[in-house]
Design a protein around this motif. Structure first.
Motif, PDB file in Angstrom:
ATOM      1  N   PRO A 135       0.828  -1.212   0.000  1.00  0.00           N
ATOM      2  CA  PRO A 135       0.000   0.000   0.000  1.00  0.00           C
ATOM      3  C   PRO A 135       0.861   1.261   0.000  1.00  0.00           C
ATOM      4  CG  PRO A 135      -0.826  -1.588   1.586  1.00  0.00           C
ATOM      5  CD  PRO A 135       0.486  -2.123   1.107  1.00  0.00           C
ATOM      6  N   GLN A 136       0.324   2.321  -0.575  1.00  0.00           N
ATOM      7  CA  GLN A 136       1.098   3.549  -0.725  1.00  0.00           C
ATOM      8  C   GLN A 136       1.580   4.099   0.612  1.00  0.00           C
ATOM      9  OE1 GLN A 136      -0.942   6.690  -2.778  1.00  0.00           O
ATOM     10  NE2 GLN A 136       0.799   8.096  -2.745  1.00  0.00           N
ATOM     11  N   ASP A 137       0.725   4.041   1.637  1.00  0.00           N
ATOM     12  CA  ASP A 137       1.139   4.596   2.930  1.00  0.00           C
ATOM     13  C   ASP A 137       2.308   3.818   3.529  1.00  0.00           C
ATOM     14  OD1 ASP A 137      -0.615   2.396   3.282  1.00  0.00           O
ATOM     15  OD2 ASP A 137      -0.960   2.984   5.363  1.00  0.00           O
ATOM     16  N   VAL A 138       2.407   2.519   3.217  1.00  0.00           N
ATOM     17  CA  VAL A 138       3.539   1.721   3.688  1.00  0.00           C
ATOM     18  C   VAL A 138       4.784   2.042   2.865  1.00  0.00           C
ATOM     19  CG1 VAL A 138       4.438  -0.622   4.003  1.00  0.00           C
ATOM     20  CG2 VAL A 138       2.029  -0.132   4.498  1.00  0.00           C
ATOM     21  N   ARG A 139       4.628   2.142   1.548  1.00  0.00           N
ATOM     22  CA  ARG A 139       5.763   2.448   0.678  1.00  0.00           C
ATOM     23  C   ARG A 139       6.418   3.769   1.070  1.00  0.00           C
ATOM     24  NH1 ARG A 139       2.118   1.321  -3.606  1.00  0.00           N
ATOM     25  NH2 ARG A 139       2.416   3.431  -4.456  1.00  0.00           N
ATOM     26  N   GLN A 140       5.601   4.747   1.443  1.00  0.00           N
ATOM     27  CA  GLN A 140       6.134   6.054   1.800  1.00  0.00           C
ATOM     28  C   GLN A 140       6.957   6.018   3.092  1.00  0.00           C
ATOM     29  OE1 GLN A 140       2.552   8.418   1.851  1.00  0.00           O
ATOM     30  NE2 GLN A 140       2.710   8.957  -0.326  1.00  0.00           N
ATOM     31  N   ARG A 141       6.729   5.001   3.910  1.00  0.00           N
ATOM     32  CA  ARG A 141       7.452   4.894   5.186  1.00  0.00           C
ATOM     33  C   ARG A 141       8.773   4.133   5.056  1.00  0.00           C
ATOM     34  NH1 ARG A 141       3.569   2.050   9.197  1.00  0.00           N
ATOM     35  NH2 ARG A 141       5.322   2.429  10.617  1.00  0.00           N
ATOM     36  N   ILE A 142       8.930   3.356   3.993  1.00  0.00           N
ATOM     37  CA  ILE A 142      10.097   2.482   3.856  1.00  0.00           C
ATOM     38  C   ILE A 142      11.360   3.289   3.541  1.00  0.00           C
ATOM     39  CG2 ILE A 142      11.143   0.651   2.460  1.00  0.00           C
ATOM     40  CD1 ILE A 142       8.339  -0.525   2.104  1.00  0.00           C
ATOM     41  N   LYS A 143      12.407   2.992   4.283  1.00  0.00           N
ATOM     42  CA  LYS A 143      13.748   3.519   4.022  1.00  0.00           C
ATOM     43  C   LYS A 143      14.619   2.294   3.729  1.00  0.00           C
ATOM     44  CE  LYS A 143      12.338   7.638   5.207  1.00  0.00           C
ATOM     45  NZ  LYS A 143      12.091   8.672   4.181  1.00  0.00           N
ATOM     46  N   LEU A 144      14.923   2.091   2.457  1.00  0.00           N
ATOM     47  CA  LEU A 144      15.585   0.868   2.019  1.00  0.00           C
ATOM     48  C   LEU A 144      17.070   1.090   1.749  1.00  0.00           C
ATOM     49  CD1 LEU A 144      15.511  -2.092   0.862  1.00  0.00           C
ATOM     50  CD2 LEU A 144      14.959  -1.050  -1.350  1.00  0.00           C
ATOM     51  N   VAL A 145      17.887   0.185   2.276  1.00  0.00           N
ATOM     52  CA  VAL A 145      19.303   0.094   1.907  1.00  0.00           C
ATOM     53  C   VAL A 145      19.483  -1.282   1.289  1.00  0.00           C
ATOM     54  CG1 VAL A 145      21.686   0.046   2.724  1.00  0.00           C
ATOM     55  CG2 VAL A 145      20.041   1.629   3.763  1.00  0.00           C
ATOM     56  N   GLN A 146      19.929  -1.334   0.036  1.00  0.00           N
ATOM     57  CA  GLN A 146      20.007  -2.617  -0.666  1.00  0.00           C
ATOM     58  C   GLN A 146      21.306  -2.755  -1.443  1.00  0.00           C
ATOM     59  OE1 GLN A 146      16.538  -3.813  -2.880  1.00  0.00           O
ATOM     60  NE2 GLN A 146      17.622  -5.390  -4.024  1.00  0.00           N
ATOM     61  N   GLN A 147      21.909  -3.933  -1.304  1.00  0.00           N
ATOM     62  CA  GLN A 147      23.085  -4.266  -2.100  1.00  0.00           C
ATOM     63  C   GLN A 147      22.629  -4.747  -3.473  1.00  0.00           C
ATOM     64  OE1 GLN A 147      25.046  -7.880  -1.010  1.00  0.00           O
ATOM     65  NE2 GLN A 147      27.023  -7.232  -1.800  1.00  0.00           N
ATOM     66  N   ALA A 148      23.286  -4.251  -4.509  1.00  0.00           N
ATOM     67  CA  ALA A 148      22.989  -4.687  -5.878  1.00  0.00           C
ATOM     68  C   ALA A 148      24.285  -4.730  -6.667  1.00  0.00           C
ATOM     69  CB  ALA A 148      21.980  -3.747  -6.542  1.00  0.00           C
ATOM     70  N   ARG A 149      24.341  -5.595  -7.648  1.00  0.00           N
ATOM     71  CA  ARG A 149      25.511  -5.618  -8.517  1.00  0.00           C
ATOM     72  C   ARG A 149      25.642  -4.270  -9.234  1.00  0.00           C
ATOM     73  NH1 ARG A 149      24.844 -10.457 -12.474  1.00  0.00           N
ATOM     74  NH2 ARG A 149      22.922  -9.290 -12.850  1.00  0.00           N
ATOM     75  N   GLU A 150      26.859  -3.896  -9.563  1.00  0.00           N
ATOM     76  CA  GLU A 150      27.092  -2.584 -10.172  1.00  0.00           C
ATOM     77  C   GLU A 150      26.245  -2.381 -11.423  1.00  0.00           C
ATOM     78  OE1 GLU A 150      30.885   0.214 -11.527  1.00  0.00           O
ATOM     79  OE2 GLU A 150      31.209  -1.762 -10.604  1.00  0.00           O
ATOM     80  N   GLU A 151      26.092  -3.444 -12.221  1.00  0.00           N
ATOM     81  CA  GLU A 151      25.321  -3.320 -13.465  1.00  0.00           C
ATOM     82  C   GLU A 151      23.817  -3.235 -13.224  1.00  0.00           C
ATOM     83  OE1 GLU A 151      26.639  -7.751 -13.247  1.00  0.00           O
ATOM     84  OE2 GLU A 151      27.311  -5.794 -12.548  1.00  0.00           O
ATOM     85  N   ASP A 152      23.373  -3.517 -11.984  1.00  0.00           N
ATOM     86  CA  ASP A 152      21.941  -3.481 -11.673  1.00  0.00           C
ATOM     87  C   ASP A 152      21.515  -2.234 -10.901  1.00  0.00           C
ATOM     88  OD1 ASP A 152      21.623  -5.974 -12.864  1.00  0.00           O
ATOM     89  OD2 ASP A 152      21.907  -7.073 -10.992  1.00  0.00           O
ATOM     90  N   VAL A 153      22.478  -1.458 -10.418  1.00  0.00           N
ATOM     91  CA  VAL A 153      22.163  -0.343  -9.523  1.00  0.00           C
ATOM     92  C   VAL A 153      21.184   0.641 -10.156  1.00  0.00           C
ATOM     93  CG1 VAL A 153      23.115   1.714  -8.388  1.00  0.00           C
ATOM     94  CG2 VAL A 153      24.273  -0.488  -8.164  1.00  0.00           C
ATOM     95  N   THR A 154      21.427   1.049 -11.392  1.00  0.00           N
ATOM     96  CA  THR A 154      20.576   2.054 -12.045  1.00  0.00           C
ATOM     97  C   THR A 154      19.154   1.540 -12.211  1.00  0.00           C
ATOM     98  OG1 THR A 154      22.471   2.971 -13.245  1.00  0.00           O
ATOM     99  CG2 THR A 154      20.286   3.466 -14.104  1.00  0.00           C
ATOM    100  N   ALA A 155      18.996   0.309 -12.674  1.00  0.00           N
ATOM    101  CA  ALA A 155      17.661  -0.241 -12.904  1.00  0.00           C
ATOM    102  C   ALA A 155      16.896  -0.412 -11.596  1.00  0.00           C
ATOM    103  CB  ALA A 155      17.764  -1.587 -13.627  1.00  0.00           C
ATOM    104  N   VAL A 156      17.564  -0.909 -10.563  1.00  0.00           N
ATOM    105  CA  VAL A 156      16.896  -1.106  -9.268  1.00  0.00           C
ATOM    106  C   VAL A 156      16.480   0.238  -8.686  1.00  0.00           C
ATOM    107  CG1 VAL A 156      17.231  -1.880  -6.883  1.00  0.00           C
ATOM    108  CG2 VAL A 156      18.063  -3.289  -8.777  1.00  0.00           C
TER     109      VAL A 156
END
Length: 371
Positions: A216-237
């Motif tokens: 839900p939108q109200d939950v998405r607005q609260r999320i503060k995400l830190v995520q590891q991604a491969r260098e080639e995936d960073v832009t898309a993610v």
């Protein structure tokens, strides 16, 4: 005239799962006055400048591989034999009082050489399953230190050598463990951390953004995400998360990961031995997704142990669709008490004293040799 403190040689494969506990033991033994040297393989070179040792050595090593063809076995055997010859020369020069192995095929040459030269050795098993290299070396070791009270394949005559210490964690982790679990306030931030090595990063890059986008939108607005991604995936993610209105920090590597973990309400990760140990010592709830097809299902065993305590939830990758992940996250975000309870149960499983117990064990072995 005072007697010079003997040196200790540590041997570890080049992955973080092997090197991090070796790193922790090096920190503790140096505090006790022991000079430390490290033997690893080429993969460990990136840790060379930061590892707390006076010298880092690289010896020839090889793994037979999964196919185990006669040619592959022959090549691996020849390489390991070269490694043993070089290890004998190295040990004669260094004259360590003991050699401590942390798993991985790069530990075979120095520990075999130590046995040939009459130098006592200890092996440490980080997983709930005795690794293949450690199986080879356990018979000649003085002691087998374990991270779990029950370790598969550590039975028969080897069981008498087992000594439970827990899995040592670095000083960075011990410091991060002082951070209390962040308060979960109504309408406040939901801090989510996602990491898992190169293979984990790829899977999570494909699964996490679409899962979060369905919340839900109200939950998405609260999320503060830190995520590891491969260098080639960073832009898309990053683009996917931005389109879903989710605040995120995406990078291939986070240097201060233990503190990021401590600042999180929930962690999604693979179930490598060091990750599980750090989650427990810091005391953070987690959704653990074991690496599929790992040797002897060691990650599944690691995750199951923590899940049984109530400190995490183990979901196999084949079962973790974006829809399933969204459902699980929705339930947990709607139940702060569940997360708080899981954090406490995870911390109850933590072995913050593991490094001291392992260092005591090393000193016992060194003491017997000096006597």
């Amino acid at each position: 005239m005072t007697r010079e403190t003997p040196s200790i040689l540590l041997a570890a494969g080049g992955t973080g799962g092997h090197l991090f506990p070796a790193f922790a033991l090096a920190e503790e033994l140096q505090r006790r006055g022991y000079p430390i040297d490290l033997v690893t393989d080429m993969r460990g070179d990136r840790y060379g400048t930061g590892f707390p040792a006076r010298s880092v050595y690289q010896l020839p090593s090889a793994t037979p591989g999964s196919k185990r063809s006669p040619i592959a076995l022959g090549r691996a055997g020849f390489t390991l034999l070269r490694g043993v010859r070089r290890a004998r020369k190295l040990l004669r020069n260094l004259k360590p009082a003991a050699v401590i192995g942390f798993g991985g095929y790069p530990t075979i040459p120095p520990l075999v050489a130590a046995r040939m030269l009459g130098i006592p050795s200890i092996i440490h098993e980080q997983n709930a399953v005795l690794g293949r290299a450690n199986k080879v070396l356990a018979r000649g070791a003085a002691t087998v230190a374990t991270s779990f009270r029950k370790t598969r394949y550590l039975d028969g005559p080897l069981a008498a050598k087992a000594r439970f210490t827990g899995n040592p964690v670095r000083d960075l982790v011990i410091e991060a463990a002082k951070t209390p679990y962040p308060p979960l306030e109504p309408g406040g931030a939901l801090k989510l951390l996602v990491f898992g090595g190169s293979q984990g990063a790829r899977f999570f890059s494909e699964a996490v953004p679409p899962a979060l986008a369905t919340l839900p939108q109200d939950v998405r607005q609260r999320i503060k995400l830190v995520q590891q991604a491969r260098e080639e995936d960073v832009t898309a993610v990053t683009a996917q998360l931005s389109a879903a209105g989710i605040s995120s920090e995406i990078a291939p590597f986070f240097k201060g990961l233990p503190q990021v973990m401590a600042d999180s309400h929930l962690v999604i990760a693979r179930a490598g031995a060091s990750s599980v140990a750090e989650l427990a010592v810091i005391g953070r709830p987690s959704i653990l997704v074991p690496l599929p097809h790992s040797l002897d299902s060691d990650q599944l065993e690691n995750a199951s142990n923590l899940a049984e305590s109530g400190g995490s939830w183990c979901i196999e990758q084949k079962d973790l669709t974006p829809l399933r992940l969204a459902t699980e996250l929705g339930k947990l975000f709607d139940s702060p008490d569940t997360l708080i309870t899981a954090a406490a149960r995870a911390k109850a499983q933590g072995q913050a004293s593991a490094v001291k117990l392992l260092a005591d064990l090393v000193e016992d072995v060194v003491g017997r040799r000096r006597a």
